[in-house]
Every structure is written in C-alpha cells, then in structure tokens.
Design an enzyme around this catalytic site. Structure first.
Site, PDB file in Angstrom:
ATOM      1  N   ASN A 173       0.843  -1.197   0.000  1.00 31.35           N
ATOM      2  CA  ASN A 173       0.000   0.000   0.000  1.00 31.35           C
ATOM      3  C   ASN A 173       0.877   1.247   0.000  1.00 31.35           C
ATOM      4  O   ASN A 173       2.102   1.152   0.017  1.00 31.35           O
ATOM      5  CB  ASN A 173      -0.946  -0.026   1.202  1.00 31.35           C
ATOM      6  CG  ASN A 173      -0.177  -0.102   2.502  1.00 31.35           C
ATOM      7  OD1 ASN A 173       0.589   0.793   2.840  1.00 31.35           O
ATOM      8  ND2 ASN A 173      -0.355  -1.194   3.232  1.00 31.35           N
TER       9      ASN A 173
ATOM     10  N   PHE B  16      -4.101   3.647  15.127  1.00 30.35           N
ATOM     11  CA  PHE B  16      -4.639   4.634  14.198  1.00 30.35           C
ATOM     12  C   PHE B  16      -5.852   4.043  13.492  1.00 30.35           C
ATOM     13  O   PHE B  16      -5.991   2.829  13.383  1.00 30.35           O
ATOM     14  CB  PHE B  16      -3.576   5.028  13.170  1.00 30.35           C
ATOM     15  CG  PHE B  16      -2.629   6.058  13.712  1.00 30.35           C
ATOM     16  CD1 PHE B  16      -2.741   7.383  13.344  1.00 30.35           C
ATOM     17  CD2 PHE B  16      -1.645   5.695  14.632  1.00 30.35           C
ATOM     18  CE1 PHE B  16      -1.890   8.334  13.862  1.00 30.35           C
ATOM     19  CE2 PHE B  16      -0.785   6.642  15.160  1.00 30.35           C
ATOM     20  CZ  PHE B  16      -0.905   7.963  14.760  1.00 30.35           C
TER      21      PHE B  16
ATOM     22  N   PRO C 160      -2.533 -11.622  10.917  1.00 29.31           N
ATOM     23  CA  PRO C 160      -2.860 -11.343  12.323  1.00 29.31           C
ATOM     24  C   PRO C 160      -2.972  -9.838  12.548  1.00 29.31           C
ATOM     25  O   PRO C 160      -2.304  -9.063  11.868  1.00 29.31           O
ATOM     26  CB  PRO C 160      -1.660 -11.913  13.095  1.00 29.31           C
ATOM     27  CG  PRO C 160      -0.567 -12.047  12.093  1.00 29.31           C
ATOM     28  CD  PRO C 160      -1.197 -12.206  10.750  1.00 29.31           C
TER      29      PRO C 160
ATOM     30  N   ASP D  21      -3.983  -6.290   5.352  1.00 33.09           N
ATOM     31  CA  ASP D  21      -4.959  -7.126   6.060  1.00 33.09           C
ATOM     32  C   ASP D  21      -4.894  -8.579   5.596  1.00 33.09           C
ATOM     33  O   ASP D  21      -5.210  -9.486   6.343  1.00 33.09           O
ATOM     34  CB  ASP D  21      -6.368  -6.566   5.844  1.00 33.09           C
ATOM     35  CG  ASP D  21      -6.547  -5.233   6.561  1.00 33.09           C
ATOM     36  OD1 ASP D  21      -5.991  -5.092   7.665  1.00 33.09           O
ATOM     37  OD2 ASP D  21      -7.208  -4.333   6.011  1.00 33.09           O
TER      38      ASP D  21
ATOM     39  N   LYS E 184     -10.475  -3.341  19.672  1.00 27.74           N
ATOM     40  CA  LYS E 184      -9.079  -3.787  19.780  1.00 27.74           C
ATOM     41  C   LYS E 184      -8.539  -3.642  21.200  1.00 27.74           C
ATOM     42  O   LYS E 184      -7.403  -4.018  21.467  1.00 27.74           O
ATOM     43  CB  LYS E 184      -8.186  -2.980  18.823  1.00 27.74           C
ATOM     44  CG  LYS E 184      -8.528  -3.187  17.354  1.00 27.74           C
ATOM     45  CD  LYS E 184      -7.349  -2.860  16.455  1.00 27.74           C
ATOM     46  CE  LYS E 184      -7.791  -2.854  15.003  1.00 27.74           C
ATOM     47  NZ  LYS E 184      -6.670  -3.029  14.077  1.00 27.74           N
TER      48      LYS E 184
END
Ligand code: CTP
Length: 414
Positions: free
Chosen positions: A210, A323, A305, A279, A341
C-alpha cells in the site's frame, strides 16, 4: 518556555568557521540562566579565541587534557560529572569520526566518553563532507548510541557552495537544549512503534502493498526520543532515515512484523501501531515467477494477524495506541475500533481528504480515549507527533500513577 535556568551546560567547540556562532550561543545560554563551561579543541582556537569565550561564559575555558593546573582546578572527570548536558557546536566531520571511534585523544573527546549526561552534536561542514558515506556512517553509529544530532541546516556555505552543512542558528540550538530538559515526559520509558507498509509476497518478484510512507510513525519515534524515551521502531520498507537515537528493525511482511513486535512488546511500556499492515496475504507464495499464461489470475488471500489487537490482549499489555483511517462516520468507527481492539487511545484521520494521510507531510487527527477526546487540527506530521507524544505521556501517567505494568511485574517477580 525556559527550562535552562540553573542547568549546567558543557559546550564543546571544534574547529570550523561556524565556531564564531558559539560565542552568541554562550551569551544566549547565560541569558536563559544556564551555567556554561566551554571546552575547545586545538583547531577551534584557530577560529575563535578562548579569551572571548572566557569573557562570555564568565569561566575559565578548558582546552587541554594534560594541563596539571586545569586538572587541579576541575579535572576532566569532574567536569564530565558536573554537566547536565553536553553540546558540541559546531561539530566537525573529524570530531564526529573521533567520537564514533570512542577516541580519548583530547579533552573534549575524553569528556564525551566520560560523561553520563545527554550528548548532542550540531554538525557543521562542507556539504560534500556532510553527504560523504564516511560521515553518514559515523552519524548513524552515533545516533544508535543515543547521541542527539541537531541539524545541520541547508543554505549558502562559507566555502561558496550551497547545501546541507550549516550550523543551526543559536536560537534553534537553544530550543533543542531547552526541549531536552522540558520534554522528559517519557524519560526512561520504552516505546515500541510500528511504521510503514508491509509487503506480502505473491512470487519471488511481486508483492501486495500500500501507499503508506511511514512518515507519521517515524515522526512519532523522533518525538518520543525527544521526550526521553528509549524507542524501537519496527519498520516496513520505507525510504526514510532512521531518526537519531532510535533503534530500527526492518520487517518485510505482516507475519515478520508480528513476530518482531511479539518479541519486544513484553518489555515495552507503550506500543504505538502506525504501520499500514496488509490485512491479507496470498495464501500461497509461488516459488517461481508467475507466468502470464492465462487471461485471468485468481489470488486467494488469507487474513493476517492483527498485530495491535494481539499486543493489547497480552497480560501486562503496554499502553496501546492505534490509528484508524476512515472515509465516513469517523467518530463512531474510531470509537468502535478502540473498544474492539482494547486500545487506550485511538487516533483517527480522514482518508481521501486532499493533502492529508498517506504519503503526505501534513495530517489532522481526532483522538479518542476512555472518557475523553481531542482534535489535533491540520499540521505537519512532525509537529503533530510532538503533540501526540505529549498527550500519550499524560494519559499514560494518569493510567499508571504508580509505575508501569512492566515495572510492577518486575517488582513482583523480584
Ligand atoms: N493494525 C495492526 N495489524 C493489522 C492491522 C492493523 O497492527 N494486521 C493496526 C494499525 O497499525 C493501526 C490500526 O491497527 O494502528 C488500524 O486498524 P485497522 O483495523 O486496520 O483499521 P483501518 O486501517 O482503519 O481499516 P478498517 O477500517 O478497514 O478496519
């Protein structure tokens, strides 16, 4: 802000044209209430006289390692213990090389070796000397040892060339010194940071990745060092220099980043996940380069993970911050992500907004924590990082007024 009052500053001057600026620096340091002692190398004395600096500092100037009279007044070890911070300005290429080698062949080099106080160097030299790989390597080595490197600035040089290599102006050096004492907000804390993208191999020559530049993570690492933290940066592939004082380890893909973080998270007080971890990864990595035989190609992907969620779920987890990049419903999504999370703090930003986010130098963040939120308006990532580190330090202190889970754990098992 002035945190220099009553601070004992040892100013080392080495032999460069910019040595004249040291006179102004001494004057300003004293104006801010600092006690200054000056140490000059022999070459420095060819550019500016000890007498000038003696008059400005109000103290005898130290020049000689083997001068019995000076040693009797204040020996080099005493001087090394006396100081709260050592600043070498200007620091020549030769001095940086000697420092990197750990030489003790003159008074200043010996003091730098003998002191336990923070050591900063402000390099000044011709731009070609500054970019020479020998100088770069010396600086990288010094930075790894925790030496702070301030500057140089770019611009016209005394030699007639233009480029990086100018000594930072006295005012900028004062601010850095001030920051050294002001921003002890994370003094001694161990901070682990992930940054940059990951590359998920498809075959030996191709990968999925990315556009993350790593700039935010690197800026946070630099700001955490400024705040006195011991910082480890687990970095995906990016083209950024390692900030001075930061320990960097490289990770190529999500699984290796996960493993590197798992190895280190147990010792961290604070974990900041800025990496744009892929991801998914290809379920199978072809061992030979894929050929374009077919008209279409299906890649089967499997989930990687979640590195951050795994750290947050550890027993004695460090303070965890993540973030969230959002295109809609920022507040609701960011709050949900924090809870899902198990994070102490989440920083959300709009993606798709022009000039912000991935690969940009600026960003704006919305912060959410248990019972609080704050907006950090658009600013350069370096400034944002400093503000963020200040907020993390405050929240961390509020969460662990008695010390960190790591400290308490260590006491329990002692
Ligand atoms: N993160 C991580 N490991 C992953 C994925 C994400 O550590 N495998 C961290 C990132 O570093 C970041 C946060 O988790 O701090 C982002 O969470 P993520 O769920 O990926 O959110 P978004 O990127 O915003 O994506 P989405 O909204 O699609 O979930």
């Amino acid at each position: 802000m002035n945190c220099l009052t009553s601070k004992r500053i040892l100013l080392g001057i080495t032999g460069g044209v910019a040595a004249y600026k040291a006179a102004e620096l001494v004057r300003r340091l004293r104006e801010r209430g600092a006690e200054v002692r000056v140490v000059m190398t022999q070459a420095a004395q060819a550019f500016i006289t000890p007498l000038t600096l003696q008059a400005l500092s109000g103290q005898r100037v130290h020049t000689d390692l083997l001068d019995p009279e000076a040693e009797a007044a204040m020996g080099h070890i005493e001087l090394a213990r006396w100081t709260d911070a050592v600043l070498v300005a200007p620091a020549t290429a030769d001095f940086l090389a000697r420092l990197a080698q750990g030489r003790a062949d003159d008074l200043l080099a010996t003091l730098c070796l003998a002191t336990r106080a923070p050591l900063a160097v402000a390099p000044a030299m011709n731009q070609a000397m500054w970019t020479n790989p020998a100088t770069r390597d010396n600086l990288a080595l010094l930075a790894r040892r925790g030496v702070r490197v301030w500057g140089p600035a770019e611009g016209a040089q005394a030699c007639g060339e233009t480029g990086p290599g100018r000594l930072l102006e006295p005012e900028a050096l004062l601010d850095r010194l001030d920051g050294l004492f002001a921003d002890g907000a994370l003094a001694g804390r161990r901070v682990l940071i992930t940054a940059g993208p990951t590359r998920e191999a498809i075959d030996p020559v191709r990968f999925l990745s990315n556009r993350s530049s790593g700039k935010m993570g690197y800026a946070l690492a630099a700001a955490a060092v400024e705040a006195g933290a011991l910082v480890t940066l687990v970095s995906g592939p990016v083209a950024l220099d390692c900030p001075p004082g930061v320990t960097r380890v490289w990770a190529e893909d999500a699984l290796s980043m996960h493993a590197l973080v798992q190895e280190r998270a147990g010792q961290a007080d604070i974990f900041i996940a800025t990496a744009a971890v892929a991801d998914y990864r290809p379920r199978q990595v072809a061992t030979a380069k894929l050929k374009k035989d077919a008209a279409t190609l299906n890649l089967e992907l499997e989930r990687n993970p979640d590195i951050l969620a795994a750290v947050a779920a550890m027993p004695n987890a460090p303070f965890c911050m993540g973030f969230a990049a959002e295109t809609d419903n920022l507040v609701a999504h960011a709050r949900k992500k924090r809870l899902a999370k198990g994070l102490d703090l989440v920083a959300a930003n709009w993606v798709g907004a022009p000039g912000q986010g991935f690969d940009s130098d600026d960003n704006a963040l919305e912060l959410f924590w248990e019972g609080g939120q704050e907006s950090l308006p658009e600013a350069p990532k370096t400034r944002l990082a400093r503000e963020l580190i200040g907020i993390i330090a405050r929240l961390y202190q509020e969460k662990y007024p008695q010390g960190t889970p790591q400290d308490l754990h260590a006491q329990d098992s002692a």
